[in-house]
Design a protein around this motif. Structure first.
Motif, PDB file in Angstrom:
ATOM      1  N   VAL A 140      -7.628   6.682  -5.672  1.00  0.00           N
ATOM      2  CA  VAL A 140      -7.309   5.289  -5.359  1.00  0.00           C
ATOM      3  C   VAL A 140      -7.018   4.515  -6.639  1.00  0.00           C
ATOM      4  O   VAL A 140      -7.754   4.621  -7.628  1.00  0.00           O
ATOM      5  N   SER A 141      -5.945   3.738  -6.624  1.00  0.00           N
ATOM      6  CA  SER A 141      -5.602   2.882  -7.763  1.00  0.00           C
ATOM      7  C   SER A 141      -5.287   1.477  -7.276  1.00  0.00           C
ATOM      8  O   SER A 141      -4.884   1.282  -6.129  1.00  0.00           O
ATOM      9  N   LEU A 142      -5.461   0.508  -8.158  1.00  0.00           N
ATOM     10  CA  LEU A 142      -5.224  -0.895  -7.809  1.00  0.00           C
ATOM     11  C   LEU A 142      -4.603  -1.608  -8.999  1.00  0.00           C
ATOM     12  O   LEU A 142      -5.090  -1.489 -10.125  1.00  0.00           O
TER      13      LEU A 142
ATOM     14  N   VAL B  25       0.859  -1.186   0.000  1.00  0.00           N
ATOM     15  CA  VAL B  25       0.000   0.000   0.000  1.00  0.00           C
ATOM     16  C   VAL B  25       0.890   1.230   0.000  1.00  0.00           C
ATOM     17  O   VAL B  25       1.777   1.380   0.855  1.00  0.00           O
TER      18      VAL B  25
ATOM     19  N   TRP C 219     -11.559  -8.619  -8.415  1.00  0.00           N
ATOM     20  CA  TRP C 219     -10.798  -7.568  -7.754  1.00  0.00           C
ATOM     21  C   TRP C 219     -11.672  -6.567  -7.008  1.00  0.00           C
ATOM     22  O   TRP C 219     -11.182  -5.797  -6.173  1.00  0.00           O
TER      23      TRP C 219
ATOM     24  N   LEU D 282     -11.125  -3.826  -3.518  1.00  0.00           N
ATOM     25  CA  LEU D 282     -11.592  -2.450  -3.335  1.00  0.00           C
ATOM     26  C   LEU D 282     -12.502  -2.344  -2.119  1.00  0.00           C
ATOM     27  O   LEU D 282     -12.425  -1.380  -1.349  1.00  0.00           O
TER      28      LEU D 282
ATOM     29  N   ILE E  61     -10.419  -2.249   0.924  1.00  0.00           N
ATOM     30  CA  ILE E  61      -9.787  -0.939   1.090  1.00  0.00           C
ATOM     31  C   ILE E  61     -10.771   0.020   1.769  1.00  0.00           C
ATOM     32  O   ILE E  61     -10.434   0.712   2.730  1.00  0.00           O
TER      33      ILE E  61
ATOM     34  N   VAL F   8      -1.641  -1.164  -4.055  1.00  0.00           N
ATOM     35  CA  VAL F   8      -2.698  -0.173  -3.874  1.00  0.00           C
ATOM     36  C   VAL F   8      -2.076   1.211  -3.760  1.00  0.00           C
ATOM     37  O   VAL F   8      -1.127   1.412  -2.987  1.00  0.00           O
TER      38      VAL F   8
END
Length: 346
Positions: A281-283, A229, A262, A266, A269, A317
Motif C-alpha cells: 500500500v502506498s499513499l 485508487v 494522513w 490510511l 483504506i 492510493v
C-alpha cells in the motif's frame, strides 16, 4: 415524481420536464402521487402535449405535500414565458442550497453535422452515488438511436455523477434525463458506429463539468478533493477504497482544518473491508509520497501543511494488487455544512 417518470421513460419519448423546488413530494403517500399527477396534467394541457410525454421532477424538503393550487396558478405564465434563451432561467429556478448555477455546453461535428449538447444541474448536499438530491437535464439536437443514447448516457453517468460524493448521503429524488430531438440532421448515430465515440466524448465533457461543479458547490465546501485508487484487483475494490476515503468524516474535517493528518486516510483504506497487503500500500498527497512499504516517508510537516492549504487536494492510493483503478471527487466537511443542514426544513 420518480415513480411517474420511471414508467414514462420506458416509452423512450419525452417532450418536456416540469420541475419544482422547495418541496420534494417524497414520502407523501397516495396524496403525493395524486398531487404529482395533477401538476403533470395541468402542465401537459398548457404545453399542448400528451401527458405521458411530460416528466415531473421535485426537489426540496421530504415529507411535505406539493402546493398544487399555487403551482397550477403559475403554469400558464411559465408556458407563455418559454423562449429559446430560457436555459439560465430554468437552472436558476430549480436551485435550492446551490450557491451558483451549473450549466455546461459543448458544440462539435458528429455525423457530418454540427451538434450541440447542453446540460444543467442542481445539487449541493445529499450527494452520493446513484445520484443524490440532484437533478440533471441534458439536451441535444443530435439524431441518435434511442438504444445507443441510453447506453452512452448510462456509461457516462457511471464515470461522472455516480463518482462524486459531498456528504455520503443519498436522497429520494435523484434524476438524470437526456433528451435528443434530432434537429441537427446528422447521419443517425447507432451503437456500432465509430462516430458515436465523438458524441460520447462531448457528453462526457458536459457531464464531468456539471458533476465536478456540484462537488465544488457542496454545502459549506472549501476544498475540492480528487481521490484516485490504483493497483486494485478489481474495479469494485478500487471503488470501495475510494468511497471509504471520500465518505470519512475524519478525513474530510482534517482537510477542512488543513491538518495534514494522513493517518486518517490510511485508516479509511483499512476500513474499506477489502483484502490488503500492507507492504504494497502506498499513499501520496499532492504528488508527495507520504507512505510506502509499510512505513512513513521522510517529509517535512510544513510541506504537507502547504499542500493542505490549497483549494484542490489530490489523494492517490496504490494497492499493489492488480491493474484496476477508480476515481472519486468529493469535498471537505465544514462548519457551514452543519449550519445549513441543522435548520434546512425550518
Amino acid at each position: 415524481p420518480l415513480l411517474i417518470d420511471a414508467e414514462r421513460v420506458k416509452r423512450g419519448i419525452a417532450q418536456a420536464i416540469f420541475t419544482n423546488s422547495g418541496c420534494a413530494n417524497a414520502a407523501t403517500g397516495k396524496e403525493g402521487m395524486t398531487d404529482a399527477l395533477a401538476v403533470s396534467a395541468a402542465a401537459a394541457k398548457q404545453l399542448k402535449i400528451p401527458e405521458e410525454h411530460l416528466l415531473v421532477c421535485s426537489t426540496g424538503v421530504i415529507g411535505r405535500r406539493l402546493p398544487v393550487k399555487k403551482i397550477e396558478a403559475g403554469i400558464g405564465k411559465l408556458v407563455k414565458g418559454l423562449h429559446e434563451y430560457g436555459i439560465e432561467d430554468a437552472e436558476a429556478a430549480m436551485m435550492t442550497t446551490d450557491k451558483y448555477p451549473k450549466i455546461a455546453i459543448r458544440k462539435g461535428i458528429v455525423g457530418a453535422k454540427d451538434i450541440t449538447i447542453c446540460g444543467i444541474a442542481k445539487g449541493a448536499g445529499m450527494i452520493e452515488p446513484n445520484m443524490a438530491t440532484l437533478l440533471t437535464y441534458v439536451m441535444t439536437d443530435a439524431l441518435i438511436d434511442a438504444k445507443a443514447l441510453n447506453t452512452v448516457f448510462h456509461q457516462v453517468i457511471d464515470s461522472t455523477f455516480n463518482a462524486v460524493s459531498v456528504d455520503g448521503c443519498m436522497s429520494t429524488n435523484d434524476t438524470a434525463v437526456i433528451l435528443a430531438n434530432g434537429l441537427a440532421g446528422n447521419n443517425p448515430l447507432e451503437r456500432a458506429q465509430a462516430r458515436l465515440q465523438r458524441f460520447r466524448e462531448m457528453l462526457t465533457d458536459v457531464m464531468a463539468e456539471l458533476s465536478t461543479a456540484v462537488v465544488k458547490d457542496g454545502e459549506g465546501a472549501t476544498k475540492f478533493i480528487t481521490i484516485m485508487v490504483e493497483g486494485a484487483k478489481s474495479k469494485s475494490d478500487a471503488r470501495r477504497v475510494a468511497y471509504s476515503i471520500a465518505n470519512s468524516n475524519l478525513v474530510k474535517t482534517a482537510i477542512f482544518g488543513e491538518d495534514p493528518n494522513w493517518g486518517r486516510i490510511l485508516a479509511a483504506i483499512g476500513a474499506s473491508g477489502i483484502l490488503l497487503e500492507k507492504e504494497k500500500v502506498s499513499l501520496s498527497i499532492g504528488n508527495v509520497n507520504v507512505f510506502a512499504q509499510d512505513a512513513p516517508a521522510n517529509i517535512a510537516p510544513a510541506r504537507l501543511k502547504e499542500i493542505f492549504q490549497g483549494g484542490n487536494i489530490d489523494i492517490r492510493v496504490g494497492l499493489g494488487g492488480g491493474d484496476k483503478s477508480y476515481s472519486v471527487y468529493t469535498s471537505d466537511l465544514s462548519y457551514d455544512y452543519v449550519k445549513i443542514n441543522a435548520d434546512y426544513s425550518t
